[in-house]
Scaffold this active site. Structure first.
Site, PDB file in Angstrom:
ATOM      1  N   ASP A  43      -8.121   1.355 -25.444  1.00 22.55           N
ATOM      2  CA  ASP A  43      -7.139   2.761 -25.570  1.00 22.55           C
ATOM      3  C   ASP A  43      -8.906   3.839 -24.735  1.00 22.55           C
ATOM      4  O   ASP A  43      -8.291   4.477 -24.631  1.00 22.55           O
ATOM      5  CB  ASP A  43      -7.204   3.281 -26.279  1.00 22.55           C
ATOM      6  N   ARG A  69      -3.667  -7.766 -21.320  1.00 17.19           N
ATOM      7  CA  ARG A  69      -4.793  -7.725 -21.495  1.00 17.19           C
ATOM      8  C   ARG A  69      -4.323  -6.289 -23.130  1.00 17.19           C
ATOM      9  O   ARG A  69      -4.764  -5.546 -24.223  1.00 17.19           O
ATOM     10  CB  ARG A  69      -5.898  -7.251 -20.907  1.00 17.19           C
ATOM     11  N   PRO A 124       1.047  -1.447   0.258  1.00 16.20           N
ATOM     12  CA  PRO A 124       0.434  -0.273   0.210  1.00 16.20           C
ATOM     13  C   PRO A 124       0.986   1.155  -0.195  1.00 16.20           C
ATOM     14  O   PRO A 124       0.692   2.163  -0.185  1.00 16.20           O
ATOM     15  CB  PRO A 124      -0.849  -0.405   1.139  1.00 16.20           C
ATOM     16  N   GLU A 138       3.478  -8.726   8.882  1.00 22.25           N
ATOM     17  CA  GLU A 138       3.654  -6.787   8.905  1.00 22.25           C
ATOM     18  C   GLU A 138       4.153  -6.770   7.302  1.00 22.25           C
ATOM     19  O   GLU A 138       4.297  -5.608   7.578  1.00 22.25           O
ATOM     20  CB  GLU A 138       4.123  -6.867   9.883  1.00 22.25           C
TER      21      GLU A 138
HETATM   22  N1  4GY Z   1      -3.016  -2.766  -1.416  1.00 24.72           N
HETATM   23  N2  4GY Z   1      -1.301  -2.745  -3.111  1.00 24.72           N
HETATM   24  C1  4GY Z   1      -0.966  -4.177  -1.449  1.00 24.72           C
HETATM   25  C2  4GY Z   1      -0.743  -4.552  -0.487  1.00 24.72           C
HETATM   26  C3  4GY Z   1      -0.366  -6.635   1.475  1.00 24.72           C
HETATM   27  C4  4GY Z   1       1.986  -6.887   4.647  1.00 24.72           C
HETATM   28  C5  4GY Z   1       3.255  -5.693   2.946  1.00 24.72           C
HETATM   29  C6  4GY Z   1      -2.071  -3.142  -1.803  1.00 24.72           C
HETATM   30  O1  4GY Z   1      -0.604  -3.904  -3.082  1.00 24.72           O
HETATM   31  N3  4GY Z   1      -0.202  -4.405  -2.663  1.00 24.72           N
HETATM   32  O2  4GY Z   1      -2.398  -4.836   0.481  1.00 24.72           O
HETATM   33  N4  4GY Z   1      -0.314  -5.938  -0.059  1.00 24.72           N
HETATM   34  C7  4GY Z   1       0.243  -6.290   2.396  1.00 24.72           C
HETATM   35  C8  4GY Z   1       0.480  -7.344   3.508  1.00 24.72           C
HETATM   36  C9  4GY Z   1       3.116  -7.223   3.719  1.00 24.72           C
HETATM   37  C10 4GY Z   1       1.910  -6.157   2.157  1.00 24.72           C
END
Ligand code: 4GY
Length: 248
Positions: A168, A153, A88, A115
């Site tokens: 597009d 795709r 994230p 984590e």
């Molecule tokens: N949102 N976009 C995401 C995610 C899980 C703990 C790091 C997201 O890309 N990945 O939520 N990933 C976390 C869980 C470790 C990744």
């Protein structure tokens, strides 16, 4: 194009690669996609891929050594591929990034769990952190599949000729127009007359106009960083004029 997914749950990825459009792209030799199990690169008889966090606290952290070896193995399969950590905290994935990735010759996806991943992997062995949205999943696997799907795709030869122009439609920065198929009346609702008219120029004009207006109504944020063609300016000023006329 090569995709390598590094995960402790390769069973999540394989059915995705074996069905639908991904399967087709593999069969046509347009992509080579595989999942590597990070656990296969772990030490000892327990093959641990996670450990307690330094400094204490709850949860576990992905150990660096298995990940480092797995990334090394992935880079042997796809030497020039970009290494992407799904988190994230990453750059927000969008259609423009899908186009950008579709122009590369490979992507390696590092799927974290627990984590998170030891920071020295994030800093030293990752080219880019990417996020598919502002929410927290239990792992990066779904994010890897989302990106593989959206990128595949766009590759030449994956979609049919008719659909390739459609690819597009979002990259044009607008939402798609409405779609209808038979029957002509369903649930008391009929199909817009213009689509039954057989006038293809008029149909295309209607599609462009409704794309623009429904983007304004549903996702006005998409229009903020976009400039408008002469036709689009005309459509928007016509709507303004009609609304002003109505208000008086
Ligand atoms: N949102 N976009 C995401 C995610 C899980 C703990 C790091 C997201 O890309 N990945 O939520 N990933 C976390 C869980 C470790 C990744």
């Amino acid at each position: 194009m090569k995709f390598v997914v590094l995960t402790i749950f390769p069973e999540m990825i394989n059915p995705f690669l074996e069905n639908g459009m991904l399967r087709l792209a593999v069969e046509r030799g347009l992509i080579d996609a595989r999942a590597l199990n990070i656990r296969d690169y772990a030490d000892g008889k327990h093959k641990e891929t996670d450990d307690k966090p330094y400094g204490g606290g709850c949860g576990m952290v992905m150990k660096p050594e298995p990940l480092s070896r797995a990334i090394g193995a992935a880079s042997e399969i796809a030497p020039t591929a970009k290494r992407i950590l799904l988190t994230p905290q990453g750059r927000p994935f969008d259609q423009a990034m899908a186009h950008e990735f579709s122009a590369t010759d490979g992507l390696i996806f590092i799927c974290g769990r627990y984590e998170g991943v030891d920071e020295r992997i994030c800093q030293g062995m990752v080219d880019e952190e990417v996020s598919i949205g502002d929410y927290v999943m239990t792992g990066g696997e779904l994010a890897a599949m989302v990106i593989i799907d959206a990128v595949t795709r766009l590759l030449p030869g994956v979609l049919g000729g008719d659909e390739s122009a459609e690819k597009d439609s979002f990259s044009g920065g607008l939402l798609e127009h409405a779609h209808y198929t038979r029957p002509s009346i369903f649930g008391g609702e009929s199909v817009p007359d213009v689509l039954m008219s057989g006038n293809h120029a008029k149909i295309e004009r209607w599609r462009r106009e409704t794309s623009l207006i429904r983007t304004f109504l549903k996702r006005p944020d998409l229009l903020e960083q976009r400039s408008f063609s002469r036709e689009e300016k005309h459509v928007l000023t016509e709507w303004c004029r009609r609304i002003e006329e109505l208000v008086g």
